[in-house]
Design a protein around this motif. Structure first.
Motif, PDB file in Angstrom:
ATOM      1  N   LEU A 213       0.838  -1.201   0.000  1.00  0.00           N
ATOM      2  CA  LEU A 213       0.000   0.000   0.000  1.00  0.00           C
ATOM      3  C   LEU A 213       0.871   1.248   0.000  1.00  0.00           C
ATOM      4  O   LEU A 213       0.658   2.183  -0.793  1.00  0.00           O
ATOM      5  CB  LEU A 213      -0.906  -0.017   1.235  1.00  0.00           C
ATOM      6  N   LEU A 214       1.873   1.267   0.872  1.00  0.00           N
ATOM      7  CA  LEU A 214       2.745   2.430   0.990  1.00  0.00           C
ATOM      8  C   LEU A 214       3.694   2.543  -0.193  1.00  0.00           C
ATOM      9  O   LEU A 214       4.028   3.652  -0.627  1.00  0.00           O
ATOM     10  CB  LEU A 214       3.537   2.356   2.297  1.00  0.00           C
ATOM     11  N   GLU A 215       4.132   1.407  -0.736  1.00  0.00           N
ATOM     12  CA  GLU A 215       5.026   1.454  -1.891  1.00  0.00           C
ATOM     13  C   GLU A 215       4.322   2.085  -3.090  1.00  0.00           C
ATOM     14  O   GLU A 215       4.907   2.880  -3.825  1.00  0.00           O
ATOM     15  CB  GLU A 215       5.493   0.041  -2.247  1.00  0.00           C
ATOM     16  N   GLY A 216       3.053   1.741  -3.280  1.00  0.00           N
ATOM     17  CA  GLY A 216       2.295   2.347  -4.368  1.00  0.00           C
ATOM     18  C   GLY A 216       2.157   3.846  -4.189  1.00  0.00           C
ATOM     19  O   GLY A 216       2.283   4.618  -5.145  1.00  0.00           O
ATOM     20  N   ALA A 217       1.903   4.266  -2.956  1.00  0.00           N
ATOM     21  CA  ALA A 217       1.782   5.694  -2.664  1.00  0.00           C
ATOM     22  C   ALA A 217       3.105   6.417  -2.896  1.00  0.00           C
ATOM     23  O   ALA A 217       3.146   7.511  -3.472  1.00  0.00           O
ATOM     24  CB  ALA A 217       1.314   5.892  -1.224  1.00  0.00           C
ATOM     25  N   GLU A 218       4.198   5.808  -2.463  1.00  0.00           N
ATOM     26  CA  GLU A 218       5.508   6.438  -2.623  1.00  0.00           C
ATOM     27  C   GLU A 218       5.892   6.543  -4.106  1.00  0.00           C
ATOM     28  O   GLU A 218       6.445   7.550  -4.552  1.00  0.00           O
ATOM     29  CB  GLU A 218       6.570   5.646  -1.869  1.00  0.00           C
ATOM     30  N   ARG A 219       5.541   5.508  -4.860  1.00  0.00           N
ATOM     31  CA  ARG A 219       5.854   5.500  -6.291  1.00  0.00           C
ATOM     32  C   ARG A 219       5.173   6.666  -7.011  1.00  0.00           C
ATOM     33  O   ARG A 219       5.805   7.386  -7.791  1.00  0.00           O
ATOM     34  CB  ARG A 219       5.415   4.163  -6.883  1.00  0.00           C
ATOM     35  N   VAL A 220       3.892   6.866  -6.750  1.00  0.00           N
ATOM     36  CA  VAL A 220       3.180   7.924  -7.449  1.00  0.00           C
ATOM     37  C   VAL A 220       3.545   9.301  -6.893  1.00  0.00           C
ATOM     38  O   VAL A 220       3.474  10.302  -7.598  1.00  0.00           O
ATOM     39  CB  VAL A 220       1.654   7.680  -7.401  1.00  0.00           C
ATOM     40  N   ARG A 221       3.956   9.352  -5.623  1.00  0.00           N
ATOM     41  CA  ARG A 221       4.363  10.637  -5.050  1.00  0.00           C
ATOM     42  C   ARG A 221       5.504  11.250  -5.844  1.00  0.00           C
ATOM     43  O   ARG A 221       5.510  12.468  -6.103  1.00  0.00           O
ATOM     44  CB  ARG A 221       4.796  10.460  -3.594  1.00  0.00           C
ATOM     45  N   GLU A 222       6.444  10.441  -6.245  1.00  0.00           N
ATOM     46  CA  GLU A 222       7.590  10.963  -6.998  1.00  0.00           C
ATOM     47  C   GLU A 222       7.139  11.564  -8.315  1.00  0.00           C
ATOM     48  O   GLU A 222       7.649  12.607  -8.736  1.00  0.00           O
ATOM     49  CB  GLU A 222       8.622   9.851  -7.219  1.00  0.00           C
ATOM     50  N   ARG A 223       6.178  10.927  -8.971  1.00  0.00           N
ATOM     51  CA  ARG A 223       5.658  11.486 -10.222  1.00  0.00           C
ATOM     52  C   ARG A 223       4.919  12.797  -9.970  1.00  0.00           C
ATOM     53  O   ARG A 223       4.985  13.727 -10.781  1.00  0.00           O
ATOM     54  CB  ARG A 223       4.707  10.490 -10.881  1.00  0.00           C
ATOM     55  N   CYS A 224       4.224  12.873  -8.846  1.00  0.00           N
ATOM     56  CA  CYS A 224       3.396  14.042  -8.553  1.00  0.00           C
ATOM     57  C   CYS A 224       4.196  15.205  -7.969  1.00  0.00           C
ATOM     58  O   CYS A 224       3.619  16.236  -7.603  1.00  0.00           O
ATOM     59  CB  CYS A 224       2.255  13.660  -7.613  1.00  0.00           C
ATOM     60  N   LEU A 225       5.502  15.049  -7.881  1.00  0.00           N
ATOM     61  CA  LEU A 225       6.391  16.149  -7.490  1.00  0.00           C
ATOM     62  C   LEU A 225       7.052  16.784  -8.699  1.00  0.00           C
ATOM     63  O   LEU A 225       7.754  17.796  -8.570  1.00  0.00           O
ATOM     64  CB  LEU A 225       7.471  15.649  -6.522  1.00  0.00           C
ATOM     65  N   ASN A 226       6.827  16.223  -9.878  1.00  0.00           N
ATOM     66  CA  ASN A 226       7.474  16.703 -11.099  1.00  0.00           C
ATOM     67  C   ASN A 226       6.937  18.076 -11.478  1.00  0.00           C
ATOM     68  O   ASN A 226       5.715  18.291 -11.489  1.00  0.00           O
ATOM     69  CB  ASN A 226       7.224  15.705 -12.232  1.00  0.00           C
ATOM     70  N   GLU A 227       7.833  19.016 -11.790  1.00  0.00           N
ATOM     71  CA  GLU A 227       7.395  20.372 -12.125  1.00  0.00           C
ATOM     72  C   GLU A 227       6.916  20.498 -13.570  1.00  0.00           C
ATOM     73  O   GLU A 227       6.407  21.549 -13.973  1.00  0.00           O
ATOM     74  CB  GLU A 227       8.525  21.371 -11.878  1.00  0.00           C
ATOM     75  N   ASP A 228       7.054  19.431 -14.355  1.00  0.00           N
ATOM     76  CA  ASP A 228       6.506  19.383 -15.709  1.00  0.00           C
ATOM     77  C   ASP A 228       5.070  18.881 -15.602  1.00  0.00           C
ATOM     78  O   ASP A 228       4.829  17.722 -15.260  1.00  0.00           O
ATOM     79  CB  ASP A 228       7.354  18.449 -16.585  1.00  0.00           C
ATOM     80  N   ILE A 229       4.113  19.723 -15.883  1.00  0.00           N
ATOM     81  CA  ILE A 229       2.711  19.381 -15.665  1.00  0.00           C
ATOM     82  C   ILE A 229       2.262  18.196 -16.516  1.00  0.00           C
ATOM     83  O   ILE A 229       1.347  17.459 -16.148  1.00  0.00           O
ATOM     84  CB  ILE A 229       1.811  20.619 -15.908  1.00  0.00           C
ATOM     85  N   HIS A 230       2.924  17.971 -17.642  1.00  0.00           N
ATOM     86  CA  HIS A 230       2.573  16.833 -18.485  1.00  0.00           C
ATOM     87  C   HIS A 230       2.993  15.507 -17.850  1.00  0.00           C
ATOM     88  O   HIS A 230       2.438  14.463 -18.172  1.00  0.00           O
ATOM     89  CB  HIS A 230       3.234  16.961 -19.865  1.00  0.00           C
ATOM     90  N   ARG A 231       3.964  15.561 -16.961  1.00  0.00           N
ATOM     91  CA  ARG A 231       4.479  14.345 -16.318  1.00  0.00           C
ATOM     92  C   ARG A 231       4.044  14.243 -14.860  1.00  0.00           C
ATOM     93  O   ARG A 231       4.498  13.372 -14.131  1.00  0.00           O
ATOM     94  CB  ARG A 231       6.006  14.330 -16.427  1.00  0.00           C
TER      95      ARG A 231
END
Length: 431
Positions: A213-231
């Motif tokens: 559960l936490l690994e999935g959250a951590e994985r997507v967190r990294e993507r959601c910190l990207n300053e490129d809005i497309h990514r």
């Protein structure tokens, strides 16, 4: 469809918040965005797992979670998504009951159920969850259920756990009574707390894989910190909701394809309502801001709400959540005599029929120029559900920034709580 020009403008506007988010990852629990650090809190995970192991040795027949709003919605959402809405009917080792409101009929039924277990020597765990330690509904239900356990157990403290903020009245009472305790970080709000001990402890008791559960959250967190809005899926989704709200679509329909995903819709409804529904903006100006969240279930609500969605006012944005893979395959039998009732379903998997419905809805919305987003999750595993919840929580932080409101407080909710306490103090009547 958002134009590239509009997306670029919002990406530029979000740059300070991208920076705030990245800085929050270095501050532990000392920032209002603290919940984004829950997925990699190994110390808390170890503490929760140790307590879960101890309590599971009691071989509980029931777990009762006494909490309301952010104190239980996330737990129910994960439990039903991963283990199924019919989890209790599958005869698991430990069934779960949620005491979330002071409805005497409902709480009375819970008492009857657990008393039947206790009378025959069964064990019942109670988890009281209140960050403030003073939530009227939670403390009322907790006290009633704790009393019932005490009637049958010489050592009731072994069966009771309190999850609250450190130094809250509830936490202090638990220590006095020698109940097990788990701590909610001060700056992690209830609606952002599902990946804290609030959700981890009861989900662990039920056998949910907490690491996944936490690994999935951590994985997507990294993507959601990207300053490129497309990514950055959270920022892009926030931009879509924001732009549609600007265009008069201030109703956001979170439409989940799957009965077991229904409670994720109710969890998201609270996340949106409490985060964005604000009388004043960050500058203190009266704005009465907000996006009205509703939750739909596919394909059930195509037969109750879709006529309004398609034929009614163009004031809604839909976000569809669709699962790409399913663990089970159920096929329609090959019965020719049914062919004249509905064509082309004989011998087909139900998942294939659902996919056709999903694609049909999307096509009809496109033809009517009604806006929608699509979120596809791989499956309903702990990893995928953890990722979905983290994605939506970070989306809400970005959306609060775009709307210039504080997505972490809830002043209007506190007002009703204060009024309730005053009425009870006067004897239970508003005079």
């Amino acid at each position: 469809m958002l134009s590239e020009e509009k997306l670029k403008g919002l990406e530029d506007r979000l740059q300070p918040e991208f920076q705030n988010m990245r800085e929050a990852t270095e501050k532990g629990y000392d920032d209002p965005r603290a919940s984004i650090n829950l997925p990699d809190d190994e110390k808390t995970l170890k503490q929760v797992k140790s307590l879960v192991e101890d309590k599971r040795q009691l071989e509980p027949e029931y777990l009762v979670v006494a909490g309301i709003g952010g104190s239980n919605l996330g737990t129910v959402a994960v439990q039903e998504a991963v283990l199924g809405k019919l989890y209790n009917q599958k005869n698991p080792d430990t069934k779960v009951l949620y005491a979330e409101t002071t409805d005497s009929e409902h709480i009375g039924d819970i008492l009857d159920i657990i008393e039947s277990s206790l009378e025959t020597g069964g064990n019942v765990l109670l988890n009281g969850v209140s960050k403030s330690g003073g939530t009227t509904e939670t403390i009322s239900n907790f006290e009633v259920i704790a009393e019932k356990i005490s009637e049958y157990k010489d050592n009731p403290e072994e069966y009771i756990t309190v999850t609250s903020q450190e130094d809250s009245p509830f936490h202090k009472l638990a220590e006095d009574k020698d109940y097990s305790t788990l701590e909610i970080p001060e700056k992690v709000g209830g609606r952002y707390s599902v990946l804290s001990p609030v959700g981890l402890y009861p989900l662990g008791i039920l056998g949910v894989d907490l690491e996944e559960l936490l690994e999935g959250a951590e994985r997507v967190r990294e993507r959601c910190l990207n300053e490129d809005i497309h990514r950055n899926p959270a920022a892009r989704s926030a931009a879509s909701i924001y732009v549609n709200q600007e265009q008069g679509r201030d109703i956001h329909d979170f439409f989940l394809y799957g009965k077991d995903l229904e409670m994720i819709g109710k969890w998201y409804r609270q996340l949106t309502g409490e985060s964005l529904g604000k009388k004043h903006n960050r500058d203190g100006e009266k704005v009465n801001a907000g996006v009205t969240p509703i939750a739909s279930v596919g394909s059930t609500d195509l037969h109750s709400m879709y006529q309004l969605y398609m034929g009614g006012p163009d004031d809604k944005l839909h976000t569809f959540v669709y699962t790409e893979e399913n663990d089970r395959e159920v096929r329609v039998p090959e019965n020719p005599e049914y062919s004249n009732l509905v064509e082309d379903i004989q011998g087909r998997p139900l998942n294939q029929i659902m996919e056709a419905i999903f694609e049909g809805v999307n096509k009809s919305l496109k033809e009517q120029k009604r806006p929608f987003n699509v979120v596809k999750i791989r499956d309903r595993s702990e990893n995928s559900i953890g990722a979905l919840l983290q994605f939506k929580m970070m989306e809400m932080m970005y959306l609060g920034y775009l709307l210039n409101v504080n997505p972490f407080n809830q002043p209007s909710v506190e007002q009703y709580k204060d009024e309730t306490r005053e009425i009870l103090k006067r004897g239970g009547r508003n005079e």
